[in-house]
Enzyme design. Sequence first.
Site, PDB file in Angstrom:
ATOM      1  N   ARG A  50      28.281  40.140  21.719  1.00  0.00           N
ATOM      2  CA  ARG A  50      29.564  39.404  22.241  1.00  0.00           C
ATOM      3  C   ARG A  50      30.507  40.362  21.454  1.00  0.00           C
ATOM      4  O   ARG A  50      31.705  40.792  22.048  1.00  0.00           O
ATOM      5  CB  ARG A  50      29.780  38.057  21.829  1.00  0.00           C
ATOM      6  CG  ARG A  50      31.016  37.463  22.098  1.00  0.00           C
ATOM      7  CD  ARG A  50      31.163  36.241  22.148  1.00  0.00           C
ATOM      8  NE  ARG A  50      30.446  35.509  21.063  1.00  0.00           N
ATOM      9  CZ  ARG A  50      30.743  34.877  19.987  1.00  0.00           C
ATOM     10  NH1 ARG A  50      32.084  35.901  19.621  1.00  0.00           N
ATOM     11  NH2 ARG A  50      30.208  34.522  19.096  1.00  0.00           N
ATOM     12  N   ASP A 173      48.867  48.184  35.826  1.00  0.00           N
ATOM     13  CA  ASP A 173      47.588  47.920  36.339  1.00  0.00           C
ATOM     14  C   ASP A 173      47.264  49.142  37.309  1.00  0.00           C
ATOM     15  O   ASP A 173      48.217  49.652  38.104  1.00  0.00           O
ATOM     16  CB  ASP A 173      47.587  46.906  37.416  1.00  0.00           C
ATOM     17  CG  ASP A 173      46.152  46.597  38.029  1.00  0.00           C
ATOM     18  OD1 ASP A 173      45.164  47.431  38.391  1.00  0.00           O
ATOM     19  OD2 ASP A 173      45.849  45.574  38.275  1.00  0.00           O
TER      20      ASP A 173
END
Length: 379
Positions: A50, A173
């Site tokens: 993780r 983006d």
Amino acid sequence: MDYKFTTKCIYGDNTNNTCENTGAISFPIYQTATFAHPGLGSSTGYDYSRLQNPTREQLENVVCSLENGFDALAFSSGMAAITALMELFHPGDHVISGNDLYGGSIRLFNHINRKNQITFDFIDTSKDDIEKHITPSTKAIFIETPTNPMMNVTDIRKVASIARKHGLLFIVDNTFLSPYFQNPLDLGADVVVHSGTKFMGGHNDTLAGFIVVNSKELSEKLRFIFKTVGSGLAPFDSWLILRGIKTLAIRLERQQQNAFAIVQWLLTNEKVKNVYYPGLPDHPGYEISKLQSSGFGSMLTFEVESADLARHILGSVKLIRFAESLGGVETLITYPITQTHADVSDEDREKNGITETILRISVGIEDISDLINDLAQAF
């Protein structure tokens, strides 16, 4: 050594990765949840997947290299990346956002982030006065360029100047053009986000998302969020995106070439009312695109004469597939009003020009004559 883009697609900036000492040409998939320590107080550099995993780390290094960033973080999807990014903000913060975004981003902002008391102004960043919307609580400007699906182009350098003047975080983006055609960090952005599912992966076979930042400060903040919320990209998916990126440059060249040909065909079709593509000289963003991008990409939107014709085309294409998503080697046609932007209000869709007569195409790498023949029979 300062490698060129196509070389960096394969190696990033480092051809001798210290994690990989077997000589494997294809970077291995470290399919493990945890890592053993040699002893107390010593570590291999890896603890738990993780937090960090060698396969994901290699992918992050490559993506960071392609966007000329300080650090890159790989997430389980594009929306997971944006969700984590929004954790930088606090209740009462205000964000100025483009109004023609991917519908999932708008859904996140309106239904999750607003619930957490973050406020938004949605404006046309390609032509509206951004400074007019800045308030004492404004913390960031979030844009897509070109936009999804109406292909509006925002001047990245201009917005970066406004953001610096007011001390705002500037987020771009960059999914539609990928780092091959556009590098927002070089133009003054602080953060770049990608749906890695799209052009980075390029094969419609897995999900991924990226955040690339330009500073150590942002890297540290986002790395803390990254390990805490647990939305990092899994090792096998990291490997799939690594494999996809190797051909990013050559795929994008072929896809753009095909897109230009389809645009020219659509322009001659009497049943097509408008074609939205930044590579057309009469597109409002054409000159800006030439200044800030090295290409126009392979996404295009067009408007047909009736809703009945739009629905007929969707049901009649054979080679081209009626499906969501974009950026893969397969050409896909999408109906934004019921797919990518179904959760956007009727009023906002209408204001942005997203009507029942609008279709969006993500152009793939098939033979162009086959694509045009399929469109012709569908019409």
